[in-house]
Design a protein around this motif. Structure first.
Motif, PDB file in Angstrom:
ATOM      1  N   ARG A 110       8.015  14.216   2.311  1.00  0.00           N
ATOM      2  CA  ARG A 110       6.744  14.932   2.612  1.00  0.00           C
ATOM      3  C   ARG A 110       6.649  15.799   3.902  1.00  0.00           C
ATOM      4  O   ARG A 110       6.646  16.974   3.678  1.00  0.00           O
ATOM      5  N   ARG A 131      -1.380   2.561  10.267  1.00  0.00           N
ATOM      6  CA  ARG A 131      -2.435   2.495  11.091  1.00  0.00           C
ATOM      7  C   ARG A 131      -3.738   1.755  10.526  1.00  0.00           C
ATOM      8  O   ARG A 131      -4.382   1.454  11.438  1.00  0.00           O
ATOM      9  N   GLY A 187       2.704   4.898  -1.386  1.00  0.00           N
ATOM     10  CA  GLY A 187       3.613   5.122  -2.615  1.00  0.00           C
ATOM     11  C   GLY A 187       4.949   4.066  -2.817  1.00  0.00           C
ATOM     12  O   GLY A 187       4.789   3.096  -2.199  1.00  0.00           O
ATOM     13  N   CYS A 220       0.748  -1.170  -0.158  1.00  0.00           N
ATOM     14  CA  CYS A 220      -0.042  -0.112   0.004  1.00  0.00           C
ATOM     15  C   CYS A 220       0.771   1.370  -0.081  1.00  0.00           C
ATOM     16  O   CYS A 220       2.006   1.313   0.487  1.00  0.00           O
ATOM     17  N   PHE A 247      -9.560   2.356   2.139  1.00  0.00           N
ATOM     18  CA  PHE A 247      -9.431   1.210   3.334  1.00  0.00           C
ATOM     19  C   PHE A 247     -10.974   1.276   3.936  1.00  0.00           C
ATOM     20  O   PHE A 247     -11.455   2.267   4.335  1.00  0.00           O
ATOM     21  N   SER A 279      -1.991   1.302  -4.021  1.00  0.00           N
ATOM     22  CA  SER A 279      -2.783   2.464  -4.166  1.00  0.00           C
ATOM     23  C   SER A 279      -3.107   3.339  -3.010  1.00  0.00           C
ATOM     24  O   SER A 279      -2.618   2.649  -1.855  1.00  0.00           O
TER      25      SER A 279
HETATM   26  N1  LIG Z   1      -5.851   6.204   9.962  1.00  0.00           N
HETATM   27  C1  LIG Z   1      -5.668   5.217   8.875  1.00  0.00           C
HETATM   28  N2  LIG Z   1      -6.482   4.177   9.176  1.00  0.00           N
HETATM   29  C2  LIG Z   1      -6.860   3.068   8.335  1.00  0.00           C
HETATM   30  N3  LIG Z   1      -6.153   3.294   7.206  1.00  0.00           N
HETATM   31  C3  LIG Z   1      -5.469   4.276   6.711  1.00  0.00           C
HETATM   32  C4  LIG Z   1      -5.264   5.331   7.602  1.00  0.00           C
HETATM   33  N4  LIG Z   1      -4.330   6.105   6.989  1.00  0.00           N
HETATM   34  C5  LIG Z   1      -3.992   5.561   5.838  1.00  0.00           C
HETATM   35  N5  LIG Z   1      -4.751   4.512   5.585  1.00  0.00           N
HETATM   36  C6  LIG Z   1      -4.545   3.555   4.262  1.00  0.00           C
HETATM   37  O1  LIG Z   1      -3.451   3.085   4.318  1.00  0.00           O
HETATM   38  C7  LIG Z   1      -2.868   3.159   2.906  1.00  0.00           C
HETATM   39  C8  LIG Z   1      -1.551   4.008   2.561  1.00  0.00           C
HETATM   40  O2  LIG Z   1      -1.898   5.132   3.291  1.00  0.00           O
HETATM   41  P1  LIG Z   1      -0.895   6.252   2.494  1.00  0.00           P
HETATM   42  O3  LIG Z   1      -1.206   6.588   1.134  1.00  0.00           O
HETATM   43  O4  LIG Z   1      -0.753   7.279   3.480  1.00  0.00           O
HETATM   44  O5  LIG Z   1       0.638   5.533   2.323  1.00  0.00           O
HETATM   45  P2  LIG Z   1       1.489   5.347   3.454  1.00  0.00           P
HETATM   46  O6  LIG Z   1       1.369   3.767   4.020  1.00  0.00           O
HETATM   47  O7  LIG Z   1       1.696   6.347   4.532  1.00  0.00           O
HETATM   48  O8  LIG Z   1       2.944   5.226   2.501  1.00  0.00           O
HETATM   49  P3  LIG Z   1       3.833   6.322   2.126  1.00  0.00           P
HETATM   50  O9  LIG Z   1       3.318   7.634   2.761  1.00  0.00           O
HETATM   51  O10 LIG Z   1       5.185   5.825   2.380  1.00  0.00           O
HETATM   52  O11 LIG Z   1       3.487   6.303   0.713  1.00  0.00           O
HETATM   53  C9  LIG Z   1      -4.265   3.821   2.134  1.00  0.00           C
HETATM   54  O12 LIG Z   1      -5.087   2.800   1.596  1.00  0.00           O
HETATM   55  C10 LIG Z   1      -4.990   4.424   3.214  1.00  0.00           C
HETATM   56  O13 LIG Z   1      -6.428   4.546   2.952  1.00  0.00           O
END
Ligand SMILES: Nc1ncnc2c1ncn2[C@@H]1O[C@H](COP(=O)(O)OP(=O)(O)OP(=O)(O)O)[C@@H](O)[C@H]1O
Ligand SMILES: O=P(O)(O)OC[C@H]1O[C@](O)(CO)[C@@H](O)[C@@H]1O
Ligand SMILES: [Mg+2]
Length: 474
Positions: free
Chosen positions: A284, A213, A120, A118, A186, A182
């Motif tokens: 970021r 999370r 980036g 999941c 969620f 993607s």
């Molecule tokens: N608080 C949350 N509770 C449940 N799902 C979450 C939450 N925050 C983000 N997600 C889900 O986690 C997935 C990835 O989140 P996000 O796009 O923020 O990337 P990331 O995991 O932080 O990775 P990166 O920031 O390195 O690209 C998405 O499908 C998003 O809907």
């Protein structure tokens, strides 16, 4: 003489014991959840680790990791009686050491494992997938392994993809994620319903802070439903913004790849009259990539990160510093993290956009800085030449295959994750802590953020290498 030796030996022994007492007294071991916490013993069957009968391993008693073996988060010895010691709370924290356990809580023949990626991209995602598949199969004889397509939404929007060692054989040589990824999508109930209906017993979740999370929520829901599923996180973030762990996989590859952009900026700047090379790097809300790329390159004159606000005009500002560099060297190289200077860039309400996961979409600090540098020079030095060459290698540094070091790191993380899941741990993350591999509660990882500490030695080192100002207004 013999008497002295004995005294010396005794002295050393006594000191060792004292140190052990000192450290043990203040240590807090952070346990990770285990299936036996909520599934009755009668429903959990333990079996001997199949590595015991593998022709490739020769397990001795020390081969297996004892469940009571722990890794200190910070290995620093300090004297409690010294008033100058800066004792940080993190110094007394330990996590379970990762690795194969003698007894496992799953019959490998019945395990159904799901892998999802999941967020980036990050170098090494394909390596983690490959090593999970090959490791589950070769180490434990698990053969029901599935990829979930396109991130969290894939649990409920498409069929799981069966994965075999033959299929993933070459994946570590490719950037990106063959499972696709993607943001957003969620839906907790749909995801856990899917885990239940497909009968998955291991769920390996590869992602950054947002993903972790989500993993916490999935673990909590599985706990509520009392189903025997091991939920395992493998932290992925090119920004290196996930806390507790030493560093995230792919970060080193990104820093290495960024060198090409910085070197090009340097060549362009050196070859022009009053040449300024400007490179924007990912990050970021943290400046780790910019900082590490700067420290390892040494041609960078100024490194701008989100953790250290800067300003353009006036005494101690960026323009004054660049002017000084141009006068002295004839050129200057600036590295800016994408999250830096966001408050300086004029924006309209419509520009405060968020991506599908709710992350703010950043304004282009590189493009803005290029234009400001031009405007400033033309205003203050009319008629004098200037060249600003702006390089934005954003996706180039994360869409590459992992380098050898990161590939090895990904392998060890994947194997740690597998050993932990097979041992019945759940709601945990496999990560490197203090150079060792450990199991950390996913809840802690989801909450911990790794930012650049501008009061620490590393940022001081950047400033001493670049001589850049601290951007504190007088
Ligand atoms: N608080 C949350 N509770 C449940 N799902 C979450 C939450 N925050 C983000 N997600 C889900 O986690 C997935 C990835 O989140 P996000 O796009 O923020 O990337 P990331 O995991 O932080 O990775 P990166 O920031 O390195 O690209 C998405 O499908 C998003 O809907
Ligand atoms: O354009 P995308 O894929 O949403 O990702 C951009 C963001 O993802 C990151 O690479 C983190 O994964 C950030 O550095 C960057 O801001
Ligand atoms: Mg994130």
């Amino acid at each position: 003489m013999a008497e002295n030796d004995r005294k010396l030996n005794n002295g050393v022994e006594e000191e060792t014991i004292e140190l052990q007492k000192l450290s043990l007294s203040g240590i807090k071991i952070k346990s990770v959840p285990h299936l036996s916490d909520y599934i009755p013993n009668s429903q959990l069957k333990t079996v001997t680790n199949p590595l015991a009968s593998s022709p490739f391993y020769h397990p001795t008693d020390t081969f297996y990791i004892s469940p009571s073996s722990d890794i200190l988060l910070k290995q620093v010895l300090y004297d409690l009686s010294d008033p100058t010691t800066r004792q940080k709370p993190a110094y007394g924290i330990a996590y379970h050491r990762s690795g194969p356990r003698k007894l496992i809580y799953f019959d490998p023949g019945n395990v159904r494992a799901a892998i999802v990626t999941c967020g980036g991209l990050c170098p090494g995602m394909n390596t983690v997938i490959r090593e999970l598949v090959v490791g589950l199969s070769d180490l434990y004889g698990v053969h029901q392994i599935f990829g979930i397509r396109s991130g969290y939404r894939g649990f409920y929007s498409s069929d799981p993809m069966p994965l075999t060692p033959e299929m993933v054989h070459n994946w570590h040589k490719q950037g990106g994620t063959a499972l696709e990824t993607s943001r957003g999508g969620f839906d907790l109930v749909k995801i856990v319903d899917s885990i239940e209906s497909h009968g998955f017993s291991h769920v390996y979740i590869v992602g950054g802070d947002g993903t972790m999370r989500g993993a916490v929520e999935i673990y909590n829901e599985i706990l509520r439903r009392k189903i025997p599923v091991a939920v395992v996180g493998i932290p992925k973030t090119v920004d290196n913004d996930v806390g507790i762990i030493d560093k995230s996989f792919g970060f080193q590859t990104a820093v290495e790849t960024a060198q090409q952009a910085i070197n090009a900026a340097h060549v362009e700047a050196e070859s022009a009259v009053n040449g300024i090379g400007l490179v924007k790097l990912m990050g970021r809300s943290t400046g780790h990539i910019a900082l590490h790329a700067t420290l390892s390159n040494r041609d960078v004159d100024c490194c701008l990160i989100p953790e250290n606000e800067f300003f353009l005009e006036g005494k101690g500002g960026l323009f004054e510093f660049i002017e000084h560099k141009l006068k002295r060297n004839g050129h200057a190289v600036v590295v800016v993290a994408e999250g830096a200077g966001q408050d300086l860039i004029p924006k309209s309400k419509e520009e405060e956009r968020r991506d599908d996961s709710g992350n703010p979409v950043l304004l282009n600090v590189g493009g803005w800085l290029k234009s400001e540098l031009h405007k400033w020079w033309k205003r203050d030095h009319p008629g004098e030449l200037v060249t600003v060459k702006y390089i934005d290698p954003t996706y180039m540094i994360r869409a590459v295959p992992a380098n050898a070091t990161d590939n090895l790191y990904c392998t060890l993380l994947a194997h740690s994750a597998i050993h932990g899941a097979m041992a019945g741990y759940t709601g945990f993350v496999a990560g490197q802590v203090n150079g060792n591999y450990a199991y950390i509660p996913v809840k802690e990882v989801a909450e911990a953020k790794n930012v650049v500490d501008t009061m620490d030695h590393q940022w001081a080192w950047v400033r001493s290498v670049t001589n850049q100002p601290d951007f504190q207004r007088a």
